[in-house]
Motif scaffolding. Structure first.
Motif, PDB file in Angstrom:
ATOM      1  N   THR A 220     -13.738   9.813  10.013  1.00 30.15           N
ATOM      2  CA  THR A 220     -13.360  11.219   9.705  1.00 30.15           C
ATOM      3  C   THR A 220     -13.075  11.443   8.221  1.00 30.15           C
ATOM      4  OG1 THR A 220     -11.162  11.069  10.006  1.00 30.15           O
ATOM      5  CG2 THR A 220     -12.494  11.543  12.175  1.00 30.15           C
ATOM      6  N   PRO A 221     -13.365  12.472   7.636  1.00 29.07           N
ATOM      7  CA  PRO A 221     -12.938  12.732   6.375  1.00 29.07           C
ATOM      8  C   PRO A 221     -11.461  12.251   5.954  1.00 29.07           C
ATOM      9  CG  PRO A 221     -14.454  14.563   6.982  1.00 29.07           C
ATOM     10  CD  PRO A 221     -14.235  13.828   8.051  1.00 29.07           C
ATOM     11  N   GLN A 222     -10.673  12.722   6.799  1.00 29.90           N
ATOM     12  CA  GLN A 222      -9.368  12.363   6.659  1.00 29.90           C
ATOM     13  C   GLN A 222      -9.160  11.090   6.702  1.00 29.90           C
ATOM     14  OE1 GLN A 222      -6.868  15.119   5.991  1.00 29.90           O
ATOM     15  NE2 GLN A 222      -5.682  13.258   5.284  1.00 29.90           N
ATOM     16  N   GLN A 223      -9.645  10.427   7.420  1.00 28.27           N
ATOM     17  CA  GLN A 223      -9.483   8.735   7.705  1.00 28.27           C
ATOM     18  C   GLN A 223      -9.897   8.178   6.394  1.00 28.27           C
ATOM     19  OE1 GLN A 223     -11.508   8.145  11.287  1.00 28.27           O
ATOM     20  NE2 GLN A 223      -9.849   7.761  12.462  1.00 28.27           N
ATOM     21  N   PHE A 224     -11.065   8.832   5.804  1.00 32.62           N
ATOM     22  CA  PHE A 224     -11.784   8.340   4.587  1.00 32.62           C
ATOM     23  C   PHE A 224     -10.947   8.368   3.624  1.00 32.62           C
ATOM     24  CE2 PHE A 224     -14.571   8.554   0.910  1.00 32.62           C
ATOM     25  CZ  PHE A 224     -15.296   7.414   1.037  1.00 32.62           C
ATOM     26  N   VAL A 225     -10.320   9.533   3.295  1.00 34.59           N
ATOM     27  CA  VAL A 225      -9.428   9.588   1.993  1.00 34.59           C
ATOM     28  C   VAL A 225      -8.087   8.997   2.164  1.00 34.59           C
ATOM     29  CG1 VAL A 225     -10.595  11.879   1.283  1.00 34.59           C
ATOM     30  CG2 VAL A 225      -8.766  11.949   3.100  1.00 34.59           C
ATOM     31  N   ASP A 226      -7.717   8.975   3.281  1.00 35.27           N
ATOM     32  CA  ASP A 226      -6.405   8.358   3.564  1.00 35.27           C
ATOM     33  C   ASP A 226      -6.457   6.930   3.125  1.00 35.27           C
ATOM     34  OD1 ASP A 226      -5.259  10.287   4.564  1.00 35.27           O
ATOM     35  OD2 ASP A 226      -5.128   9.862   6.884  1.00 35.27           O
ATOM     36  N   ASN A 227      -7.469   6.246   3.408  1.00 38.26           N
ATOM     37  CA  ASN A 227      -7.765   4.884   2.945  1.00 38.26           C
ATOM     38  C   ASN A 227      -7.784   4.549   1.639  1.00 38.26           C
ATOM     39  OD1 ASN A 227      -8.392   2.015   3.507  1.00 38.26           O
ATOM     40  ND2 ASN A 227     -10.454   2.461   3.200  1.00 38.26           N
ATOM     41  N   ILE A 228      -8.390   5.456   1.074  1.00 35.50           N
ATOM     42  CA  ILE A 228      -8.714   5.371  -0.438  1.00 35.50           C
ATOM     43  C   ILE A 228      -7.518   5.806  -1.206  1.00 35.50           C
ATOM     44  CG2 ILE A 228      -9.914   6.407  -2.403  1.00 35.50           C
ATOM     45  CD1 ILE A 228     -12.307   5.939  -1.172  1.00 35.50           C
ATOM     46  N   VAL A 229      -6.520   6.685  -0.716  1.00 36.12           N
ATOM     47  CA  VAL A 229      -5.460   7.110  -1.460  1.00 36.12           C
ATOM     48  C   VAL A 229      -4.107   6.151  -1.208  1.00 36.12           C
ATOM     49  CG1 VAL A 229      -3.913   9.045  -1.747  1.00 36.12           C
ATOM     50  CG2 VAL A 229      -6.086   9.563  -1.442  1.00 36.12           C
ATOM     51  N   GLU A 230      -4.205   5.968   0.217  1.00 37.10           N
ATOM     52  CA  GLU A 230      -2.891   5.179   0.735  1.00 37.10           C
ATOM     53  C   GLU A 230      -3.225   3.829   0.874  1.00 37.10           C
ATOM     54  OE1 GLU A 230       0.036   6.938   1.074  1.00 37.10           O
ATOM     55  OE2 GLU A 230      -0.789   8.995   0.736  1.00 37.10           O
ATOM     56  N   GLY A 231      -4.567   3.308   1.007  1.00 41.63           N
ATOM     57  CA  GLY A 231      -4.677   2.057   1.619  1.00 41.63           C
ATOM     58  C   GLY A 231      -4.855   0.882   0.605  1.00 41.63           C
ATOM     59  N   PRO A 232      -5.045  -0.295   0.847  1.00 38.40           N
ATOM     60  CA  PRO A 232      -4.638  -1.609  -0.118  1.00 38.40           C
ATOM     61  C   PRO A 232      -5.810  -1.227  -1.025  1.00 38.40           C
ATOM     62  CG  PRO A 232      -5.846  -2.098   2.213  1.00 38.40           C
ATOM     63  CD  PRO A 232      -5.427  -0.778   2.305  1.00 38.40           C
ATOM     64  N   LYS A 233      -4.862  -1.574  -2.345  1.00 39.77           N
ATOM     65  CA  LYS A 233      -5.893  -1.248  -3.702  1.00 39.77           C
ATOM     66  C   LYS A 233      -6.475   0.152  -3.678  1.00 39.77           C
ATOM     67  CE  LYS A 233      -6.628  -5.760  -4.923  1.00 39.77           C
ATOM     68  NZ  LYS A 233      -7.255  -6.919  -5.891  1.00 39.77           N
ATOM     69  N   GLY A 234      -5.786   0.909  -3.101  1.00 44.09           N
ATOM     70  CA  GLY A 234      -6.198   2.279  -3.311  1.00 44.09           C
ATOM     71  C   GLY A 234      -5.496   3.192  -4.391  1.00 44.09           C
ATOM     72  N   VAL A 235      -5.590   4.553  -4.325  1.00 41.45           N
ATOM     73  CA  VAL A 235      -5.068   5.107  -5.723  1.00 41.45           C
ATOM     74  C   VAL A 235      -3.506   4.925  -6.010  1.00 41.45           C
ATOM     75  CG1 VAL A 235      -4.913   7.395  -6.712  1.00 41.45           C
ATOM     76  CG2 VAL A 235      -6.951   7.194  -5.432  1.00 41.45           C
ATOM     77  N   LYS A 236      -2.756   5.086  -5.123  1.00 41.43           N
ATOM     78  CA  LYS A 236      -1.246   4.787  -5.113  1.00 41.43           C
ATOM     79  C   LYS A 236      -1.048   3.262  -5.479  1.00 41.43           C
ATOM     80  CE  LYS A 236       0.549   8.636  -2.317  1.00 41.43           C
ATOM     81  NZ  LYS A 236       1.399   9.102  -1.396  1.00 41.43           N
ATOM     82  N   ASP A 237      -1.761   2.498  -5.074  1.00 38.58           N
ATOM     83  CA  ASP A 237      -1.410   1.013  -5.296  1.00 38.58           C
ATOM     84  C   ASP A 237      -1.772   0.846  -6.823  1.00 38.58           C
ATOM     85  OD1 ASP A 237      -0.695   0.231  -2.908  1.00 38.58           O
ATOM     86  OD2 ASP A 237      -2.277  -1.259  -2.452  1.00 38.58           O
TER      87      ASP A 237
END
Ligand code: MSP
Length: 670
Positions: free
Chosen positions: A67-84
């Motif tokens: 889902t779009p939400q899962q997709f962005v969650d992964n890029i923002v909060e996931g490993p080596k994502g934006v927050k990382d």
């Protein structure tokens, strides 16, 4: 007295892919500015975040089967994502907004409604050219040869119901803002906005979409979603509690209007025309400044994931430290202009400034204090003729640095500090402490020299804190200074360290890098990373495509069929030959500099046997414009395209297709 406040923002990034060094550049600059203002004693609010709605993300999620939400969650909060990434880069943001956050969604709906009720948003009909396969509307001027600029296919006239914002109503006020105030910086960006966008006439802006779902629904007409730029721009205020309960209104009252929005040059139009117009409509104060910085280029072109030419900040920060990367980004590239990134520049900068100049000054100073005085300087100190010039330079440093920082000229602020570091290294050579150490009578002079060096280092380190926070703590520890000597005030008070300072010889803060060896290793690492990314992203039918390409090569001149879709992927364009030279490295090749309508690019072509440079200069030729850039001559050159040339006879003649002079560079060839 009230504490002075400072509100600064980055753009909110699209989490459609992992972020690259260009995004990192903007965030690092914003962080340095925020830290600088905190150092000066301001109450700072530093906002960053992610812009998570829109068709592109909807499509990417679909491709990824999530889902779009899962997709962005992964890029923002996931490993080596934006927050990382921001953690790794030591980004001291106070608030992180995601446009999918509930409070933001609800606030945008209220904002949209308010402008609607005021009559500044109205329902109308969007008429345009529609590309059915891409599901996209285009304006006449966006079409390339009458076709879709994305896929090159024919478009049809179409219309749909949409909401519009009365941008035209605010044209005069926005023009006045740009021309008569310092709202938009650097000043050089004003002309483009006024002449290209405002003066030709501002049209009302279509601010809703019905062709996709992944957006904020217009609550009073939910088949429409709010245009992503309205959703995005108001983040700067919703993150302060504007029209929501997540944060107290008092934040909005304290911090709005923003002191400055840092943004890249391609989104200046949104921030300097649409954003102020919408704020005017909402009767809200305008930000004090919008600063449009330049791009980091790679081989002369913009980095983009789709071109596969991005530089990974993770790799570089993990290998050389976040501080080294932060320093390099803000020292090498003037903030307002474009700059060409290269690994070689990065390594040279680390070696020259950080290892040689700063690192050596620190290790020489602490090592001499340790060797000659067991670390603690005696209070019996003697001034000497070399002192005045150095102390004068150090004494005026904070003021010079401040002037540059206030103009967002980070590269100059850092140059100021490193000029003083250079002076200090020369002061060591001039005073020759190792000679002074030989004689008891000159020990007081030796003590003074070391004190001046430590004090110079301290002042420089105070001012380097916004750029290299971790390193500065290490230097302070070696200089043995307490918190009172790390402050903005103390940077203007040369001589604040106690005379009997105790220095501590410590680790080498920036070991020297073997450039040649490192470049080879880095290239190999980057190539491996790229191959892994390509393998991970390759669609299932990729091997088939590769096999087809291989067999096409084998068949040589004969036709190997490709699908129409594959053909559409090839970008053929007209380019103007701006320069052409023979190459000393190769008899076969000509080095062409061609203009493709947007930028100049280099193409090396094996046509030197048949053409002289003067046959080509000024001519309009055809090029394949989206070939992956190809390093040639051991990486000395990168060829960015191929020109159309025909084999004319069996023993290998060659001719080139020239377009009439009137054909614009950049025109798409079909
Ligand atoms: N989501 C919008 C911004 C909305 S702000 C209300 C957006 N996102 S983006 O992810 O595409 O880009 C974010 C920022 O990164 C832009 O300011 C852009 O200029 C910057 N950069 C992206 N690539 C860059 C370089 N190669 N160099 C420098 N900055 C560039 O636009």
């Amino acid at each position: 007295m009230d504490q002075k406040k400072f509100y600064i923002t980055t753009p909110i990034y699209y989490p459609s892919d992992k972020l690259h060094i260009g995004h990192t550049y903007c965030t690092v600059a914003t962080d340095a500015m925020a830290r600088y203002k905190r150092l000066q004693g301001y109450n700072v609010k530093f906002l960053t975040g992610t812009d998570e709605h829109g068709q592109k993300i909807e499509l990417k999620a679909k491709e990824a089967g999530v889902t779009p939400q899962q997709f962005v969650d992964n890029i923002v909060e996931g490993p080596k994502g934006v927050k990382d990434l921001w953690k790794l880069m030591n980004i001291s943001y106070d608030r992180f907004i995601r446009t999918t956050d509930d409070y933001h969604v609800a606030a945008i709906q209220k904002i949209f409604k308010k402008m609607y009720e005021k009559g500044d948003i109205y329902k109308g009909t969007y008429k345009g050219k529609y590309c059915t396969p891409c599901e996209s509307f285009w304006t006449e001027s966006q079409l390339v040869n009458g076709c879709c600029p994305d896929c090159g296919r024919p478009v049809v006239d179409a219309e749909e119901e949409a909401y519009f914002f009365r941008l035209s109503k605010y044209a005069d006020r926005v023009r006045d803002l740009l021309v008569n105030t310092d709202f938009l910086l650097p000043r050089s960006r004003v002309n483009e906005m006024v002449h290209n966008f405002i003066d030709p006439g501002l049209e009302d802006l279509c601010v809703s979409r019905t062709s996709f779902k992944w957006g904020i629904p217009v609550d009073f007409d939910p088949k429409h979603v709010v245009y992503v730029w309205i959703d995005a721009l108001f983040n700067y205020t919703t993150a302060l509690g504007f029209m929501n309960d997540k944060y107290p209104d008092s934040d909005y009252e304290t911090f709005w209007p923003a002191d400055v929005h840092f943004i890249g040059k391609e989104i200046v139009r949104f921030h300097s025309i649409i954003w102020p117009a919408m704020l005017m409509s909402m009767d809200m104060p305008l930000p004090k400044h919008v600063y449009g910085h330049g791009w980091l280029l790679l081989d002369g072109g913009k980095m983009s994931k789709s071109k596969g030419n991005v530089v990974d900040p993770y790799l570089l920060a993990e290998r050389y430290s976040a501080d080294a990367l932060r320093y390099f980004l803000l020292r090498d590239f003037p903030f307002g202009s474009d700059g060409n990134f290269s690994n070689e520049l990065l390594i040279n900068r680390i070696n020259m400034d950080l290892a040689n100049d700063l690192g050596n000054l620190l290790s020489r100073t602490t090592a001499m204090a340790d060797k000659y005085f067991g670390g603690t300087l005696p209070t019996d100190q003697a001034e000497g003729p070399e002192d005045a010039a150095l102390l004068e330079k150090v004494g005026g440093l904070r003021a010079r640095y401040e002037a540059d920082m206030e103009a967002y000229a980070f590269q100059n602020a850092l140059a100021d500090v490193f000029e003083v570091i250079d002076n200090a290294n020369k002061y060591i050579d001039a005073t020759a402490p190792w000679v002074l150490a030989k004689n008891e009578d000159t020990k007081p002079r030796l003590a003074r020299v070391l004190y001046n060096l430590a004090e110079t280092l301290r002042v420089c380190t105070v001012l380097l804190q916004p750029f290299m926070p971790d390193t500065c703590e290490k230097i302070f520890a070696q200089l043995g200074v307490d918190d009172s000597l790390k402050t903005w005030d103390s940077a203007a008070a040369v001589g604040s360290m106690p005379a009997n300072a105790t220095l501590h010889k410590g680790e080498n803060i920036f070991p020297r890098i073997d450039t040649a060896k490192e470049l080879v290793e880095l290239e190999a690492l980057e190539a491996a990373q790229k191959a892994a990314a390509q393998a991970a992203n390759a669609p299932a039918e990729e091997p088939k495509a590769e096999a087809a390409a291989a067999s096409a090569e084998l068949i040589g001149d004969h036709e190997a069929e490709i699908s129409f879709d594959d053909f559409c992927k090839v970008e053929l364009r007209v380019a103007e030959v701006r320069a052409c030279e023979r190459m000393k490295e190769s008899k076969k090749l000509l080095h062409l500099t061609v203009f493709d309508g947007e930028r100049e690019r280099c193409i090396l072509s094996g046509i030197a046997k048949w053409f002289a440079p003067e046959d080509l200069i000024g001519k309009k030729i055809g090029i394949v414009a989206n070939l992956a850039p190809r390093p040639m001559m051991k990486g000395k050159y990168v060829s960015e395209g191929m020109i159309f040339a025909a084999d004319t006879d069996v023993d290998g003649g060659c001719s080139i297709a020239f377009f009439p002079d009137s054909t614009p560079a950049g025109a798409r060839i079909h």
